[in-house]
Each structure stands twice: as structure tokens, then as C-alpha cells.
Design a protein around this motif. Sequence first.
Motif, PDB file in Angstrom:
ATOM      1  N   THR A 129      49.711  10.576   5.682  1.00 38.45           N
ATOM      2  CA  THR A 129      50.123   9.750   4.299  1.00 38.45           C
ATOM      3  C   THR A 129      51.591  10.255   3.946  1.00 38.45           C
ATOM      4  O   THR A 129      52.103  10.939   4.321  1.00 38.45           O
ATOM      5  CB  THR A 129      49.101  10.000   3.185  1.00 38.45           C
ATOM      6  OG1 THR A 129      49.427   8.931   2.160  1.00 38.45           O
ATOM      7  CG2 THR A 129      49.343  11.248   2.602  1.00 38.45           C
TER       8      THR A 129
ATOM      9  N   HIS B 103      46.335   4.571   7.600  1.00 33.23           N
ATOM     10  CA  HIS B 103      46.685   4.673   6.269  1.00 33.23           C
ATOM     11  C   HIS B 103      47.881   4.790   5.674  1.00 33.23           C
ATOM     12  O   HIS B 103      48.526   4.355   4.581  1.00 33.23           O
ATOM     13  CB  HIS B 103      45.817   6.165   5.792  1.00 33.23           C
ATOM     14  CG  HIS B 103      45.883   6.568   4.234  1.00 33.23           C
ATOM     15  ND1 HIS B 103      45.166   5.916   3.316  1.00 33.23           N
ATOM     16  CD2 HIS B 103      46.512   7.551   3.856  1.00 33.23           C
ATOM     17  CE1 HIS B 103      45.662   6.563   2.222  1.00 33.23           C
ATOM     18  NE2 HIS B 103      46.330   7.382   2.474  1.00 33.23           N
ATOM     19  N   VAL B 104      48.647   5.553   6.451  1.00 38.78           N
ATOM     20  CA  VAL B 104      50.138   6.151   6.063  1.00 38.78           C
ATOM     21  C   VAL B 104      50.999   4.448   6.142  1.00 38.78           C
ATOM     22  O   VAL B 104      51.695   4.170   5.174  1.00 38.78           O
ATOM     23  CB  VAL B 104      50.888   7.087   6.653  1.00 38.78           C
ATOM     24  CG1 VAL B 104      51.264   6.690   8.138  1.00 38.78           C
ATOM     25  CG2 VAL B 104      52.129   7.396   6.162  1.00 38.78           C
ATOM     26  N   GLN B 105      50.641   3.741   6.930  1.00 40.11           N
ATOM     27  CA  GLN B 105      51.256   2.316   7.115  1.00 40.11           C
ATOM     28  C   GLN B 105      50.973   1.572   5.615  1.00 40.11           C
ATOM     29  O   GLN B 105      51.919   0.958   5.182  1.00 40.11           O
ATOM     30  CB  GLN B 105      50.644   1.620   8.240  1.00 40.11           C
ATOM     31  CG  GLN B 105      51.463   2.277   9.551  1.00 40.11           C
ATOM     32  CD  GLN B 105      50.953   1.678  10.787  1.00 40.11           C
ATOM     33  OE1 GLN B 105      51.207   0.597  10.972  1.00 40.11           O
ATOM     34  NE2 GLN B 105      50.174   2.282  11.828  1.00 40.11           N
ATOM     35  N   GLN B 106      49.838   1.492   5.557  1.00 41.97           N
ATOM     36  CA  GLN B 106      49.295   0.880   4.187  1.00 41.97           C
ATOM     37  C   GLN B 106      49.815   1.339   2.969  1.00 41.97           C
ATOM     38  O   GLN B 106      50.397   0.540   2.033  1.00 41.97           O
ATOM     39  CB  GLN B 106      47.834   0.803   3.833  1.00 41.97           C
ATOM     40  CG  GLN B 106      46.951   0.147   5.010  1.00 41.97           C
ATOM     41  CD  GLN B 106      45.485   0.234   4.839  1.00 41.97           C
ATOM     42  OE1 GLN B 106      44.938   1.316   4.368  1.00 41.97           O
ATOM     43  NE2 GLN B 106      44.815  -0.436   5.702  1.00 41.97           N
ATOM     44  N   GLU B 107      50.020   2.802   3.003  1.00 36.53           N
ATOM     45  CA  GLU B 107      50.484   3.412   1.670  1.00 36.53           C
ATOM     46  C   GLU B 107      52.016   3.425   1.461  1.00 36.53           C
ATOM     47  O   GLU B 107      52.525   3.067   0.425  1.00 36.53           O
ATOM     48  CB  GLU B 107      50.163   5.047   1.736  1.00 36.53           C
ATOM     49  CG  GLU B 107      48.882   5.052   1.512  1.00 36.53           C
ATOM     50  CD  GLU B 107      48.131   4.604   0.051  1.00 36.53           C
ATOM     51  OE1 GLU B 107      48.744   4.992  -0.775  1.00 36.53           O
ATOM     52  OE2 GLU B 107      47.386   3.690   0.309  1.00 36.53           O
ATOM     53  N   ILE B 108      52.865   3.486   2.712  1.00 31.49           N
ATOM     54  CA  ILE B 108      54.404   3.135   2.478  1.00 31.49           C
ATOM     55  C   ILE B 108      54.542   1.733   2.045  1.00 31.49           C
ATOM     56  O   ILE B 108      55.693   1.416   1.240  1.00 31.49           O
ATOM     57  CB  ILE B 108      55.026   3.988   3.700  1.00 31.49           C
ATOM     58  CG1 ILE B 108      54.746   2.785   4.838  1.00 31.49           C
ATOM     59  CG2 ILE B 108      54.792   5.204   4.104  1.00 31.49           C
ATOM     60  CD1 ILE B 108      55.868   3.100   6.018  1.00 31.49           C
ATOM     61  N   LYS B 109      53.762   0.807   2.576  1.00 35.13           N
ATOM     62  CA  LYS B 109      54.160  -0.418   2.143  1.00 35.13           C
ATOM     63  C   LYS B 109      53.617  -0.822   0.607  1.00 35.13           C
ATOM     64  O   LYS B 109      54.371  -1.249  -0.292  1.00 35.13           O
ATOM     65  CB  LYS B 109      53.105  -1.319   2.864  1.00 35.13           C
ATOM     66  CG  LYS B 109      53.439  -2.906   2.606  1.00 35.13           C
ATOM     67  CD  LYS B 109      52.733  -3.847   3.497  1.00 35.13           C
ATOM     68  CE  LYS B 109      52.891  -5.153   3.161  1.00 35.13           C
ATOM     69  NZ  LYS B 109      52.015  -6.259   4.004  1.00 35.13           N
ATOM     70  N   ARG B 110      52.468  -0.278   0.124  1.00 35.94           N
ATOM     71  CA  ARG B 110      52.143  -0.200  -1.217  1.00 35.94           C
ATOM     72  C   ARG B 110      53.231   0.519  -2.312  1.00 35.94           C
ATOM     73  O   ARG B 110      53.297   0.103  -3.298  1.00 35.94           O
ATOM     74  CB  ARG B 110      50.676   0.213  -1.342  1.00 35.94           C
ATOM     75  CG  ARG B 110      50.188   0.248  -2.578  1.00 35.94           C
ATOM     76  CD  ARG B 110      48.718   0.762  -2.728  1.00 35.94           C
ATOM     77  NE  ARG B 110      48.601   2.164  -2.507  1.00 35.94           N
ATOM     78  CZ  ARG B 110      48.884   3.018  -3.809  1.00 35.94           C
ATOM     79  NH1 ARG B 110      49.059   2.678  -4.778  1.00 35.94           N
ATOM     80  NH2 ARG B 110      48.580   4.365  -3.245  1.00 35.94           N
ATOM     81  N   ARG B 111      53.483   1.576  -1.890  1.00 36.57           N
ATOM     82  CA  ARG B 111      54.509   2.507  -2.770  1.00 36.57           C
ATOM     83  C   ARG B 111      55.860   2.217  -2.501  1.00 36.57           C
ATOM     84  O   ARG B 111      56.642   2.642  -3.354  1.00 36.57           O
ATOM     85  CB  ARG B 111      54.140   3.981  -2.337  1.00 36.57           C
ATOM     86  CG  ARG B 111      52.968   4.405  -2.684  1.00 36.57           C
ATOM     87  CD  ARG B 111      52.427   5.824  -1.935  1.00 36.57           C
ATOM     88  NE  ARG B 111      51.308   6.378  -2.571  1.00 36.57           N
ATOM     89  CZ  ARG B 111      50.381   7.387  -2.117  1.00 36.57           C
ATOM     90  NH1 ARG B 111      51.044   7.848  -0.883  1.00 36.57           N
ATOM     91  NH2 ARG B 111      49.398   7.526  -2.412  1.00 36.57           N
TER      92      ARG B 111
ATOM     93  N   TYR C 210      54.075   9.806   0.166  1.00 33.54           N
ATOM     94  CA  TYR C 210      54.258   9.772  -1.271  1.00 33.54           C
ATOM     95  C   TYR C 210      55.722  10.137  -1.985  1.00 33.54           C
ATOM     96  O   TYR C 210      56.184  11.170  -1.269  1.00 33.54           O
ATOM     97  CB  TYR C 210      53.048   9.939  -2.066  1.00 33.54           C
ATOM     98  CG  TYR C 210      53.029  11.426  -2.360  1.00 33.54           C
ATOM     99  CD1 TYR C 210      53.473  12.267  -3.388  1.00 33.54           C
ATOM    100  CD2 TYR C 210      52.171  12.194  -1.346  1.00 33.54           C
ATOM    101  CE1 TYR C 210      53.043  13.391  -3.546  1.00 33.54           C
ATOM    102  CE2 TYR C 210      51.791  13.489  -1.478  1.00 33.54           C
ATOM    103  CZ  TYR C 210      52.484  14.380  -2.702  1.00 33.54           C
ATOM    104  OH  TYR C 210      52.183  15.359  -2.646  1.00 33.54           O
TER     105      TYR C 210
ATOM    106  N   ARG D 192      60.201   2.323   5.599  1.00 32.54           N
ATOM    107  CA  ARG D 192      59.954   3.301   7.063  1.00 32.54           C
ATOM    108  C   ARG D 192      61.158   4.014   7.656  1.00 32.54           C
ATOM    109  O   ARG D 192      60.969   5.112   8.003  1.00 32.54           O
ATOM    110  CB  ARG D 192      59.296   2.429   8.051  1.00 32.54           C
ATOM    111  CG  ARG D 192      58.901   3.077   9.201  1.00 32.54           C
ATOM    112  CD  ARG D 192      58.278   2.199  10.230  1.00 32.54           C
ATOM    113  NE  ARG D 192      58.014   2.777  11.260  1.00 32.54           N
ATOM    114  CZ  ARG D 192      56.488   2.653  11.939  1.00 32.54           C
ATOM    115  NH1 ARG D 192      55.693   1.829  11.258  1.00 32.54           N
ATOM    116  NH2 ARG D 192      56.310   3.406  13.072  1.00 32.54           N
TER     117      ARG D 192
END
Length: 85
Positions: free
Chosen positions: A71, A8-16, A73, A20
Motif C-alpha cells: 500500500t 490494493h496499492v493500485q486502488q489506493e494510489i488512484k483513490r488517494r 499513502y 504512480r
Amino acid sequence: MRYKFSQHVQQEIKRRGIPRSLLEAVLEKPGQIVPERGGVKAYQSKCEIGGKMFLLRVIVDDSADPAVVVTAYRTTKLEQYWGRS
């Protein structure tokens, strides 16, 4: 601290759009560690991203070994989260 990144965090940092390297810097030397609901903690630091000041909050379950980064943000609501305990 040893940690692993959840899917989840990997997807969220990319989306946001959170680098890294910045996430890892907060994990290594957070400005604050704040307890959150559910037994997780927010590792947080004030960061400049794109010329604007943000609070980067990295939510970590450090009861596991290695700790799990759940996650992350960024928020401009520094006064809402900074310094609260």
C-alpha cells in the motif's frame, strides 16, 4: 529493485491521488527505509504534492521475489515518521 504492485496499492494510489511516477521514484531512491510491524518496510521520502510538503510512505514486503508493494499513502505527520528506527 524488482517489485510488483498489489491490487490494493493500485486502488489506493488512484483513490488517494498519488501519481504512480512519484511512487516509483520513492521505490527507486527512498529517503529512508523503516521497518514496520508484520515484517514489511516503509520506503519513504519527503515530497511536494500540490504545493504542500508530504511524507510519501510506500509499504513493501521485500521478503518476496519480486518485492510486493502492499500500500502507499501520504501524510503531513513528517515528525512522527521521519527518522524513527
